[in-house]
Design a protein around this motif. Sequence first.
Motif, PDB file in Angstrom:
ATOM      1  N   LEU A 173       0.835  -1.200   0.000  1.00  0.00           N
ATOM      2  CA  LEU A 173       0.000   0.000   0.000  1.00  0.00           C
ATOM      3  C   LEU A 173       0.873   1.254   0.000  1.00  0.00           C
ATOM      4  O   LEU A 173       0.613   2.203  -0.757  1.00  0.00           O
ATOM      5  CB  LEU A 173      -0.916  -0.012   1.222  1.00  0.00           C
ATOM      6  CG  LEU A 173      -1.884   1.183   1.356  1.00  0.00           C
ATOM      7  CD1 LEU A 173      -2.841   1.210   0.175  1.00  0.00           C
ATOM      8  CD2 LEU A 173      -2.641   1.103   2.669  1.00  0.00           C
ATOM      9  N   HIS A 174       1.918   1.252   0.836  1.00  0.00           N
ATOM     10  CA  HIS A 174       2.832   2.390   0.870  1.00  0.00           C
ATOM     11  C   HIS A 174       3.545   2.556  -0.465  1.00  0.00           C
ATOM     12  O   HIS A 174       3.709   3.674  -0.963  1.00  0.00           O
ATOM     13  CB  HIS A 174       3.870   2.200   1.982  1.00  0.00           C
ATOM     14  CG  HIS A 174       3.302   2.342   3.354  1.00  0.00           C
ATOM     15  ND1 HIS A 174       4.008   2.024   4.488  1.00  0.00           N
ATOM     16  CD2 HIS A 174       2.093   2.774   3.784  1.00  0.00           C
ATOM     17  CE1 HIS A 174       3.261   2.261   5.560  1.00  0.00           C
ATOM     18  NE2 HIS A 174       2.088   2.705   5.151  1.00  0.00           N
TER      19      HIS A 174
ATOM     20  N   ARG B  90       2.515   1.536  -3.428  1.00  0.00           N
ATOM     21  CA  ARG B  90       1.561   2.008  -4.435  1.00  0.00           C
ATOM     22  C   ARG B  90       1.277   3.493  -4.262  1.00  0.00           C
ATOM     23  O   ARG B  90       1.173   4.227  -5.246  1.00  0.00           O
ATOM     24  CB  ARG B  90       0.254   1.210  -4.347  1.00  0.00           C
ATOM     25  CG  ARG B  90       0.358  -0.203  -4.872  1.00  0.00           C
ATOM     26  CD  ARG B  90      -1.014  -0.810  -5.040  1.00  0.00           C
ATOM     27  NE  ARG B  90      -0.942  -2.160  -5.570  1.00  0.00           N
ATOM     28  CZ  ARG B  90      -1.996  -2.825  -6.009  1.00  0.00           C
ATOM     29  NH1 ARG B  90      -3.195  -2.269  -5.966  1.00  0.00           N
ATOM     30  NH2 ARG B  90      -1.863  -4.047  -6.483  1.00  0.00           N
ATOM     31  N   SER B  91       1.132   3.898  -3.015  1.00  0.00           N
ATOM     32  CA  SER B  91       0.871   5.310  -2.754  1.00  0.00           C
ATOM     33  C   SER B  91       2.035   6.174  -3.246  1.00  0.00           C
ATOM     34  O   SER B  91       1.823   7.209  -3.890  1.00  0.00           O
ATOM     35  CB  SER B  91       0.642   5.528  -1.261  1.00  0.00           C
ATOM     36  OG  SER B  91       0.448   6.886  -0.977  1.00  0.00           O
TER      37      SER B  91
ATOM     38  N   GLU C  16       1.998   6.178  -7.021  1.00  0.00           N
ATOM     39  CA  GLU C  16       0.934   7.035  -7.548  1.00  0.00           C
ATOM     40  C   GLU C  16       1.345   8.504  -7.484  1.00  0.00           C
ATOM     41  O   GLU C  16       1.093   9.274  -8.414  1.00  0.00           O
ATOM     42  CB  GLU C  16      -0.362   6.816  -6.755  1.00  0.00           C
ATOM     43  CG  GLU C  16      -1.021   5.461  -6.975  1.00  0.00           C
ATOM     44  CD  GLU C  16      -1.595   5.303  -8.368  1.00  0.00           C
ATOM     45  OE1 GLU C  16      -1.720   6.312  -9.091  1.00  0.00           O
ATOM     46  OE2 GLU C  16      -1.930   4.163  -8.749  1.00  0.00           O
ATOM     47  N   ARG C  17       1.995   8.879  -6.379  1.00  0.00           N
ATOM     48  CA  ARG C  17       2.478  10.261  -6.283  1.00  0.00           C
ATOM     49  C   ARG C  17       3.540  10.529  -7.344  1.00  0.00           C
ATOM     50  O   ARG C  17       3.547  11.582  -7.986  1.00  0.00           O
ATOM     51  CB  ARG C  17       3.049  10.526  -4.881  1.00  0.00           C
ATOM     52  CG  ARG C  17       2.010  10.607  -3.778  1.00  0.00           C
ATOM     53  CD  ARG C  17       2.593  11.208  -2.512  1.00  0.00           C
ATOM     54  NE  ARG C  17       3.685  10.407  -1.988  1.00  0.00           N
ATOM     55  CZ  ARG C  17       3.524   9.400  -1.125  1.00  0.00           C
ATOM     56  NH1 ARG C  17       2.304   9.085  -0.706  1.00  0.00           N
ATOM     57  NH2 ARG C  17       4.569   8.721  -0.678  1.00  0.00           N
TER      58      ARG C  17
ATOM     59  N   HIS D 126      -0.438  -3.676 -10.934  1.00  0.00           N
ATOM     60  CA  HIS D 126      -0.423  -2.248 -10.601  1.00  0.00           C
ATOM     61  C   HIS D 126       0.608  -1.517 -11.446  1.00  0.00           C
ATOM     62  O   HIS D 126       0.353  -0.408 -11.933  1.00  0.00           O
ATOM     63  CB  HIS D 126      -0.122  -2.074  -9.116  1.00  0.00           C
ATOM     64  CG  HIS D 126      -0.031  -0.644  -8.682  1.00  0.00           C
ATOM     65  ND1 HIS D 126      -1.106   0.224  -8.736  1.00  0.00           N
ATOM     66  CD2 HIS D 126       1.022   0.084  -8.200  1.00  0.00           C
ATOM     67  CE1 HIS D 126      -0.730   1.423  -8.307  1.00  0.00           C
ATOM     68  NE2 HIS D 126       0.556   1.361  -7.978  1.00  0.00           N
TER      69      HIS D 126
END
Length: 488
Positions: free
Chosen positions: A140-141, A143-144, A147-148, A287
């Motif tokens: 999750l970290h 991917r976050s 994404e940024r 992803h």
Amino acid sequence: MISLPWRQGAPLILVVDDERTIREMLRQEMEREGYRTLTATNGAEALELCQKNLPDMVLLDAVMPTLDGFRCCAEIRRWPGCEDLPVLMITSLDDEESVTEAFSVGATDYIIKPSKQIHWGVLRQRVRRLLQAYAAMRELHQRSAQERKLTQITAQVRRSLDLATILRTTVGEVQELLQVEQVAICEFPPLGEPRFTVESPSLGWPSILHAPLRVRVPQDHSGERHTLDWLVQVRDGDEVTGDSWYGELIQRLGMQAFLAVPVVLGERLWGLLTAHQYSTPRAWSPHEVNMLQQLTMQLASAIQQAQLYQQLEAANGELQRLAAFDGLTQVPNRRRFDEYLVQEWQRLAQEQGALSLILADIDFFKSYNDTYGHVAGDECLRRVAQTIHQVVSYTKGLVARYGGEEFGVILPETPLAPAMTVAEQIRLRVAQLRIPHQHSPVHGYVTLSLGVSSLLPNSEAAPAALVAAADQALYQAKQQGRNCVVPY
């Protein structure tokens, strides 16, 4: 066994216990579950191993010599990147105070080993659950963060109007985004074979720049069809054959993993954005593929925007060229003459260089037009203009149509004597054209009268002074019988 998407291989578990028997039992149990292990006998040794080999989990006894588990856990928690590392305390301490202290120093979970025995089923379940939670949280970290980063890349790509900058930015940023060894862009021109035209720094791996892609590109597919046909994911290069276009490329360059995402402009396949791993196989997560698909859509828009800008720049450049040129003679016009004269006057005023000007007039041109007609007159102007241009092309000068049958030649960094030589060459070359002019009082062919001036530009004078001097010299040339060169 748990798969941690950001790491290669099985999870690494650090087992810390001062009792050799317990330590070995824990190590063997973890390895039976498919995990890799490291072992330490006390907290100090554990910290040293953690620094050298960041584990995915720590099994930590609370009571140990030198540095106990509580202080060891607290120290681990202070390290960057270890704030969420699973630390499972396995200890014989079963009092409430010890449990409270364990959680207060950052332990993730706590297992009591009654009478020095461990409930292996419970341990296996706890380890599996903690690793799953850690993997999910790390993903999750990750991917976050990706994404940024993707948002930043998109903004950078869309910010530029220069195609080369857009493509270089894309490969460099995608390399960092995916943490991959090489990223490249292969362009599919309307004519010719596809070739890789941009690549990220190779970091010691083979360059793919200008490598051909041996494949026929269908032009009649829809954008969706292109996506289906050209989206390629290879996690292990040893598993592909050379029968496909990407298999041939992988084998030729020795790649271990390969990812290709099409860049589609409208319905046309513009090219591919590719990522390559040479040292090891690599699985491409859904992803990651989805991110690159999002990016290629933005890249396609940026490419179209850059192409439109280039076309606009070319059109504007052509308009400026046309606005600065005389349509009949195809040499610069009076407007360009004035601009260039001011520009060179200002430059040479600073550099303290000479600036010369030649004004040339076709002798008795009205009589020529009356005798041969305006069509012949236009052709005469063209030939004279091109002849002057040929003479001046060997200098830094500018030739312009100054008036109807009058031409101006600006000669930067040229004193009077060399300017006189140029003017005389112009006069002779035009005479050598032998353009008939039967009613000329001067000669049976078209001739020129030329006036030459030269000044050292300065801030106290104006370019008009140079023009006035050349015009006066031209007047004197006409008064002296024409077909001659006169200096001011």
